[in-house]
Every structure is written in C-alpha cells, then in structure tokens.
Design an enzyme around this catalytic site. Sequence first.
Site, PDB file in Angstrom:
ATOM      1  CB  SER A 141     -12.022   3.278   5.173  1.00 35.20           C
ATOM      2  OG  SER A 141     -10.863   3.088   4.371  1.00 35.20           O
ATOM      3  NE  ARG A 144      -3.846  -2.153   2.421  1.00 33.48           N
ATOM      4  CZ  ARG A 144      -3.686  -3.320   3.004  1.00 33.48           C
ATOM      5  NH1 ARG A 144      -2.560  -3.588   3.636  1.00 33.48           N
ATOM      6  NH2 ARG A 144      -4.644  -4.228   2.972  1.00 33.48           N
ATOM      7  CB  VAL A 147      -6.427   4.628   4.107  1.00 38.00           C
ATOM      8  CG1 VAL A 147      -6.099   3.741   5.307  1.00 38.00           C
ATOM      9  CG2 VAL A 147      -7.611   5.533   4.406  1.00 38.00           C
ATOM     10  CG  ASP A 148      -3.250   4.564   8.159  1.00 37.09           C
ATOM     11  OD1 ASP A 148      -4.292   4.737   8.805  1.00 37.09           O
ATOM     12  OD2 ASP A 148      -2.813   3.441   7.865  1.00 37.09           O
ATOM     13  CG  HIS A 198      -5.719  -0.285   5.601  1.00 40.00           C
ATOM     14  ND1 HIS A 198      -6.295  -1.517   5.823  1.00 40.00           N
ATOM     15  CD2 HIS A 198      -5.846  -0.053   4.268  1.00 40.00           C
ATOM     16  CE1 HIS A 198      -6.757  -1.997   4.682  1.00 40.00           C
ATOM     17  NE2 HIS A 198      -6.481  -1.128   3.723  1.00 40.00           N
TER      18      HIS A 198
END
Length: 317
Positions: A146, A91, A125-126, A178
């Site tokens: 999320s 990610r 996402v972070d 995440h």
Amino acid sequence: METRTSKVSIVGAGAVGSTLAYAGLMRGFARTVALYDINKAKVEAEALDLAQGIQFMKEATVLGSNDVGVVEGSDVVVVTAGAKQQPGQTRMDLAEATISLMDKVMPPLIDVAPNAIYILVTNPVDVVTLAAIKKSGMAPDRMFGSGTVLDTSRLRHQVAAECDVAVRNVHAYIAGEHGDSEVALWSSATIGGLPLTQWTGRDGNVVMTEEVRERIHHDVMRSAYTIIEGKGATNYAVGAAGARIVEAVLNDQRHILPVSTLIDYPGVGEVCMSLPAVIGRNGVENHAMVNMTDEESAALEASARAIRATAERFGVG
C-alpha cells in the site's frame, strides 16, 4: 455458463482488516468479501457483524473463517496481518516479527489463490513487501504494498485545509519509504492545475511557503504516531486507502497511486518503495515518471538507502 463474480479476501481481522472490509463493502468493491484470521471467534464475529449490515450497503456475501480455504478463488488478496505498532515504536521496529509472520502466512495463501493480485497493508510495508516477493516468487506487478497511498492522502488533506480548497483539487504525492524518510514531491504538486507554490489565498499572498510546506510534511510523517498515542491504532484512513487500491485493481481504473513496488534503484540495489504507478486489473501496470528537483531526487535516494539498510539487516533481498 457459470457467471464468475469478483472476490476479495482480507487476511487479518484486526482493526485494519475489518475496517478495510467495511470500507470496501460500503464502496461495493466486490460481490464476495472473505475474512481470514487464525482467531476463529474473532474472524467469525467480524464477518457476522459486517454481513448483518449488508441491507444498508451494496449486495455482497461476507465470509469469515480460520481456514485458509476461505481465500480460494480470490481476485485480490489483501494482507493486513502483522505485528501491532505500539506507542513509541517506529514502523521499522516491527520488521522482524512481521517478516517472520509472512514466512508462515504467504505460502498457504498462494497455494489456494495463485492467480490473485496481492496487496500488502502491514508495517513496515516496504521491507515486508520485498520479503514477500522474494520468498514467494510472485511477479512484482502482482504483489505490491500500500506504500504511501495513505501518506499521500494525509498530505492532500493538510494542503487542502491550508489552502481552503476541496481535497480532490489537490494533486501531490509522498514517495519513498512509508515512514520517517518519506519524501514530499512538492515541485510537481498542483491545485487545480496551478503549481502549488503559486497558490494564493484571499489576501493575495502565497499560501504554501517553505515554512508551511515543512510544517505540513512533518505533521504528515508524525500522523500515525499521534493517532496511535491517542487511540492505540490507525484504521479508518488506512482501511479506506486499502479499499481504494483494491477498487482500482478490480475495476481496471488505471488510477495513479503511490504504491510500494520492487525497483532496482541506481546505486542502491533492489528495494520496494513508493512511486506513482498506474494501477489496473493486472496490478502495477507501469510507473508514472514525475519530475523532481535535485533536492527531491537526493532525498528519494536517501529514503531508498534507508529501506535497503533495514532489508539487509533482516537478511531480505
């Protein structure tokens, strides 16, 4: 008097965005659902396909456009646009491209929907959530990611299968990043009110041994990679998770979900990371303080440091 109905806008009509819209429409989470994407043909086709199934869902209006004006008047804006994770990529490999995309996407969205709650559902996402908050000036309680809502769902699914119980009876959280440094909060996990580590099977033996917990945690962390290698993208579970967060906001449900929020982590600095939080009409209402062991606390700090290091690498925060 004009009666105002709820409106949810989803930015990005790809696999995640369109699936989130479908999941939300099936749940009836808003009276108007708008899709916004720069690909005109794609977004209009997705909106038409969804709209033609409304007969079998709760009544709603579905819009689709490449004009950002379609987002105007939204109560919630869900941003799913981002670089696509390829097989073998982490990610964090997506960070630079997605952060750059947020620089272009967020300002016009906030111009047309300044009062909306913003939920980011894009990887990583972070770091992306931190960048979006810093560059937009939005209040952190009204813009969040999320986070590990999906990871938590994966964890509960695995535990339920292992213990042969309904997944709704499992209460356990994944916290932190995440991603690869995420932390399973085993010490606070329960099944039907009983501590998870005390749950016994039909043979009378404890099911969730340390070995089983480690295997499940590893499987949860690897889930996205496994799915991407097999079919190219994750979309069903993350779409359902995103719809669930939106529902908690619009219906002021005060539901506890581990979303990625801005915190000043002691000894680390500002990061966006996941901790159980109460989600309601104002977004992140407050955090739920979960008891942790020293080992879990140390792992959570390590996760915060990993997120912070990536943020600094890309000049965020």
